[in-house]
Write a protein that holds these residues in place. Sequence first.
Motif, mmCIF file in Angstrom:
data_model
loop_
_atom_site.group_PDB
_atom_site.id
_atom_site.type_symbol
_atom_site.label_atom_id
_atom_site.label_comp_id
_atom_site.label_asym_id
_atom_site.label_seq_id
_atom_site.Cartn_x
_atom_site.Cartn_y
_atom_site.Cartn_z
ATOM 1 N N GLN A 163 1.108 -0.697 -0.469
ATOM 2 C CA GLN A 163 0.027 -0.057 0.365
ATOM 3 C C GLN A 163 0.620 1.112 -0.015
ATOM 4 N N LEU A 164 1.948 2.210 1.056
ATOM 5 C CA LEU A 164 2.498 2.340 0.776
ATOM 6 C C LEU A 164 3.798 2.904 -0.197
ATOM 7 N N MET A 165 3.907 1.377 -1.325
ATOM 8 C CA MET A 165 4.431 1.874 -1.921
ATOM 9 C C MET A 165 3.593 2.164 -3.891
ATOM 10 N N CYS A 166 2.387 2.762 -3.203
ATOM 11 C CA CYS A 166 1.751 2.244 -4.089
ATOM 12 C C CYS A 166 1.534 4.395 -4.654
ATOM 13 N N LEU A 167 2.227 5.392 -3.512
ATOM 14 C CA LEU A 167 2.472 6.641 -4.401
ATOM 15 C C LEU A 167 3.795 6.882 -4.160
ATOM 16 N N ARG A 168 4.048 7.922 -5.175
ATOM 17 C CA ARG A 168 5.076 8.357 -5.396
ATOM 18 C C ARG A 168 6.350 8.907 -4.438
ATOM 19 N N ASP A 169 7.251 8.768 -4.682
ATOM 20 C CA ASP A 169 8.114 9.075 -3.257
ATOM 21 C C ASP A 169 8.388 10.878 -3.430
ATOM 22 N N GLU A 170 7.649 11.309 -2.082
ATOM 23 C CA GLU A 170 7.562 13.002 -2.308
ATOM 24 C C GLU A 170 8.969 12.698 -1.026
ATOM 25 N N GLY A 171 10.101 12.778 -1.553
ATOM 26 C CA GLY A 171 11.163 13.416 -0.037
ATOM 27 C C GLY A 171 10.736 12.521 1.287
ATOM 28 N N GLY A 172 10.458 10.982 0.700
ATOM 29 C CA GLY A 172 10.423 9.814 2.417
ATOM 30 C C GLY A 172 8.918 9.239 2.471
ATOM 31 N N LEU A 173 8.481 8.780 3.177
ATOM 32 C CA LEU A 173 6.627 8.266 3.795
ATOM 33 C C LEU A 173 6.544 9.517 4.146
ATOM 34 N N PRO A 174 5.161 9.975 4.335
ATOM 35 C CA PRO A 174 4.431 11.216 4.701
ATOM 36 C C PRO A 174 4.208 10.482 6.334
ATOM 37 N N LEU A 175 4.495 9.522 6.371
ATOM 38 C CA LEU A 175 4.093 8.655 7.973
ATOM 39 C C LEU A 175 5.875 8.925 8.676
ATOM 40 N N LEU A 176 6.924 9.298 7.682
ATOM 41 C CA LEU A 176 7.521 8.963 8.622
ATOM 42 C C LEU A 176 8.254 10.442 8.738
ATOM 43 N N LYS A 177 7.743 11.361 8.255
ATOM 44 C CA LYS A 177 7.691 13.073 8.196
ATOM 45 C C LYS A 177 7.256 13.728 9.042
ATOM 46 N N ASP A 178 5.858 12.932 9.481
ATOM 47 C CA ASP A 178 5.092 13.684 10.263
ATOM 48 C C ASP A 178 5.671 13.064 11.271
ATOM 49 N N ALA A 179 6.120 11.614 11.658
ATOM 50 C CA ALA A 179 6.775 11.235 12.897
ATOM 51 C C ALA A 179 8.524 12.003 13.239
ATOM 52 N N ALA A 180 9.172 12.279 11.811
ATOM 53 C CA ALA A 180 10.002 12.947 12.722
ATOM 54 C C ALA A 180 9.402 14.452 12.610
ATOM 55 N N SER A 181 9.377 15.190 12.103
ATOM 56 C CA SER A 181 8.561 16.613 12.362
ATOM 57 C C SER A 181 8.350 16.161 13.518
ATOM 58 N N LEU A 182 7.904 15.667 14.584
ATOM 59 C CA LEU A 182 7.474 16.102 16.222
ATOM 60 C C LEU A 182 8.718 15.378 16.625
ATOM 61 N N PHE A 183 8.806 14.848 16.688
ATOM 62 C CA PHE A 183 10.643 14.377 17.576
ATOM 63 C C PHE A 183 11.157 15.667 17.174
ATOM 64 N N LEU A 184 11.610 16.417 15.765
ATOM 65 C CA LEU A 184 12.603 17.194 16.215
ATOM 66 C C LEU A 184 11.731 18.172 16.458
ATOM 67 N N ASN A 185 10.993 18.715 16.234
ATOM 68 C CA ASN A 185 10.296 19.817 17.233
ATOM 69 C C ASN A 185 10.681 20.132 19.014
ATOM 70 N N GLU A 186 10.193 18.678 19.334
ATOM 71 C CA GLU A 186 10.496 18.606 20.424
ATOM 72 C C GLU A 186 11.716 18.137 21.080
ATOM 73 N N THR A 187 12.278 18.012 20.718
ATOM 74 C CA THR A 187 14.025 18.098 21.125
ATOM 75 C C THR A 187 14.761 19.094 20.275
ATOM 76 N N ARG A 188 14.409 20.058 19.287
ATOM 77 C CA ARG A 188 15.426 20.674 18.636
ATOM 78 C C ARG A 188 15.117 22.473 18.862
ATOM 79 N N GLY A 189 13.843 22.050 18.987
ATOM 80 C CA GLY A 189 12.518 23.573 19.450
ATOM 81 C C GLY A 189 12.657 24.297 18.299
ATOM 82 N N LEU A 190 12.055 23.527 17.300
ATOM 83 C CA LEU A 190 11.740 23.550 15.744
ATOM 84 C C LEU A 190 10.670 24.214 15.637
ATOM 85 N N ASN A 191 9.923 24.388 14.693
ATOM 86 C CA ASN A 191 8.342 24.257 14.500
ATOM 87 C C ASN A 191 8.293 23.905 12.859
ATOM 88 N N ILE A 192 8.697 22.945 12.921
ATOM 89 C CA ILE A 192 8.034 22.576 11.419
ATOM 90 C C ILE A 192 6.772 21.504 11.082
#
Lengths: 492, 492
Positions: A163-192
């Motif tokens: 299912q995940l591979m049906c989508l064209r890669d837009e710079g990574g799995l949306p699920l990971l981009k989402d989770a990574a943003s949260l992680f980076l916001n929490e640990t690095r004071g970013l706001n992305i």
Amino acid sequence: MLPYDSLIIVDKENQLPVYKQITNRLIGLIQKGMIPPGTFFPGTRQMAELITVNRKTIINAYEELLTEDWIESVDRKGYRVIPQLPVIKPRSFQPPSHFSPPSSTAFISSEGLVLQCPPQPEHRDTKSSDIVVNDGFPDPELAPFKEISKIYRDKGISSRIKQLMCLRDEGGLPLLKDAASLFLNETRGLNIKKNDIVITRGAQMAIYITAMLLLSKDDHVVVTEPNYCFANDIFEHAGAHINKIGVDDEGPDINQLEELLKRVPVKVLYIVPHHHHPTTVTMSAMRRQKLLKLIEQYGFYVIEDDYDYDFYYKNSPILPLASAPHHGKIIYIGSFSKLLAPSIRVGYLIAAPDIVKRAIVLKRLIDLRGDTFIEYMLAQMIITGDLTRHINKSNKLYAQRCDFICNLLTQKLSHAIEFTKPLGGMAIWLKFKSGFSINRILSNASHAGLCMIGMSFSKPGDPNDNGIRFGFASLTEEEMIKAVDILVKITS
Amino acid sequence: MLPYDSLIIVDKENQLPVYKQITNRLIGLIQKGMIPPGTFFPGTRQMAELITVNRKTIINAYEELLTEDWIESVDRKGYRVIPQLPVIKPRSFQPPSHFSPPSSTAFISSEGLVLQCPPQPEHRDTKSSDIVVNDGFPDPELAPFKEISKIYRDKGISSRIKQLMCLRDEGGLPLLKDAASLFLNETRGLNIKKNDIVITRGAQMAIYITAMLLLSKDDHVVVTEPNYCFANDIFEHAGAHINKIGVDDEGPDINQLEELLKRVPVKVLYIVPHHHHPTTVTMSAMRRQKLLKLIEQYGFYVIEDDYDYDFYYKNSPILPLASAPHHGKIIYIGSFSKLLAPSIRVGYLIAAPDIVKRAIVLKRLIDLRGDTFIEYMLAQMIITGDLTRHINKSNKLYAQRCDFICNLLTQKLSHAIEFTKPLGGMAIWLKFKSGFSINRILSNASHAGLCMIGMSFSKPGDPNDNGIRFGFASLTEEEMIKAVDILVKITS
């Protein structure tokens, strides 16, 4: 009949079961055309005698070949190679010596690139008794391979991947981009948000993509000296002019940068403000403030490489430059590789929307899509909190190892080295005192069973620039003791 | 006291155990500074009542926090957040709208790149009831995830990885380069050794690297039309002029190539002689011979993309051009991704020594090293014969699916389509007859629950160029029936 006894050699010490060795060998002979289509095999009893193995072993091997459609059973006649089997006759490939070198006019030249990096110790097959001190890798013994294996065994994994591979890669799995943003916001004071990030293979690819997007031939880039040398190689590959500024106890010399900016149209600054590579120095708050001002004043881009942020032992880590206002001029680069296992390479870049958009396109050209499974797994580890727990556990162990090696070095090697205990990260920047040539030390150490593969730098005539990164995170206390003992021996 | 009842929401439907949910939430609150260092937690009984869970659950959560050093136990007073805990206060990241676009003069332009590829169907989140027909991926259900998981669980794996990572990446793990050379020699009639091959992430990276090494701005490259469009994007990114030749039932039109060679200084030809992408046509023997002659006569480079070699159903596969003498002018590119699972991306390029040498250096710039674990695992699978067995099993199933879908298409869709049954590979090149607009069909199919994400091509006014790749390898018979039914409905 073929001389099967000389064609099939069984190695009983081999990990592979004997019947599998025989199966593979027979397939090889069929593929090479040495056993032509339609050939009958000797009976199982005869074959067993020929190559002196148990008959049951031959039966197993033949059954495997049957299942895989290499042979067929013919009534009362035995087994034969499928007659219609397509045969591939190997032809001679152009031997390498006949190849003529291509006459490329592209920027890359293997000589220039190899020389840009300071000479590293020879990459030889180390003896298993050797102690290897790396550049600062995490310890694979801590890698969550079990957790990874669990996700691979998950029953639903294939259909989820499908299912995940049906989508064209837009710079990574949306699920990971989402989770990574949260992680980076929490640990690095970013706001992305997820659209501000592009997942890459390790930080290296993030630097490469950014450089290709920002730099054209003859553009000016500024780096520190010494520097993470593979970044320099990228800038050189892009055809840029490389300008250098120094590093001292407070980090990169921002006054030198200011002087440069007055004279040269700087397009990009590459900088590692936190745990500078190779020296591990952290940039002082004053210099950070000054750098932010210069960015505003001169409008150059900054590639902030923050490869080591999550590893800190005593003090709270300093927030990245990218967490301050910078008018979209900072491209923030980091890596998850060190958080999991050095073998798993997942990095990212965070930048202004226009850069992100073009980075996604360029990444797809270079590497159609990432490893969907690894990206999915990493997202799961972030969401469940497993990643944070894993980092905390690693940090505890690495902090102990850092204390241990620093005490050891102070006690035993003060006659030969200087170093500052790092506040985090996985390596110590060992400076050898004048009179000790780093290259001679590396070579002597290697003969004594200590292979140091961290980045080393030596500038003729500059005693300040005679050091090597000593990665301690993946060494046991026993290994550290042995390594230091060898260094003591060769420096006394 | 904090309003824990509103801060901690427990989701009993969540896969994550409740105590872990609570742990994660508390860690999040500590990290954000909402529970400051030194704060005492409510007692376990009180906390349990506040958020209406079992007291044992709270005890488990607190214990986890203790282990991870977030909190400490104070005699007779309970648990408090470690007072010395470093606090990270999130600052506001520059909002994306303030970013100013970079003024790059590099070749890449997102518009140009996106337009180069023909319009693809929208990439939307497909409903789970939708049938997705891809470009020709293997079926993840067949992927040897269990075998992979086994290697991850192997006790010695960490120390083996540790040892393998001591070496600088010289274009892939030596073990894999060795095993892959043997595999390619046996299956493709090549005659290479490990130093002739560079391991990359998928075939895409191999094409990218080769193009960057061979092409400079304004060089001439020749491709077919239609073509694997991501290759065109790479050549455009390199700044090359793209010249096009046609494809018919015998493959790429070599006469057109010859005409071009007379007029234009062609540097590189990109070609897919076996199972051409997108049309799946295999190049005739006569044209192959002629192409080899032209290479000798004109001395241009050929990037031979052989992404689909190992999948053939009836006939023996045709040996690659690279197996014939070519004076080092052919760069042979392939992929292991399709052999394992589409998510695992391992490709390779094979070329003359000078190109290999430079490819290793450029690959290291782009992607410091590959995934050591995956490369190790793949090498194991080749050595044990598991890979070959896996390919044979897949081929059997895919051949059945190919028969099934071709019968179905002939029976039900002859009014709307033309196609040639492919000799191998994982996709059919479906040409829609004039009167059927491919774009309208894609859009209508999508509304009817059929999402076709294969590459599609349509040239206004050219009825021969109105087709889409229909990947059948990962579809069950049931899915194929449903997909064809939808196509029947929207074309009647």
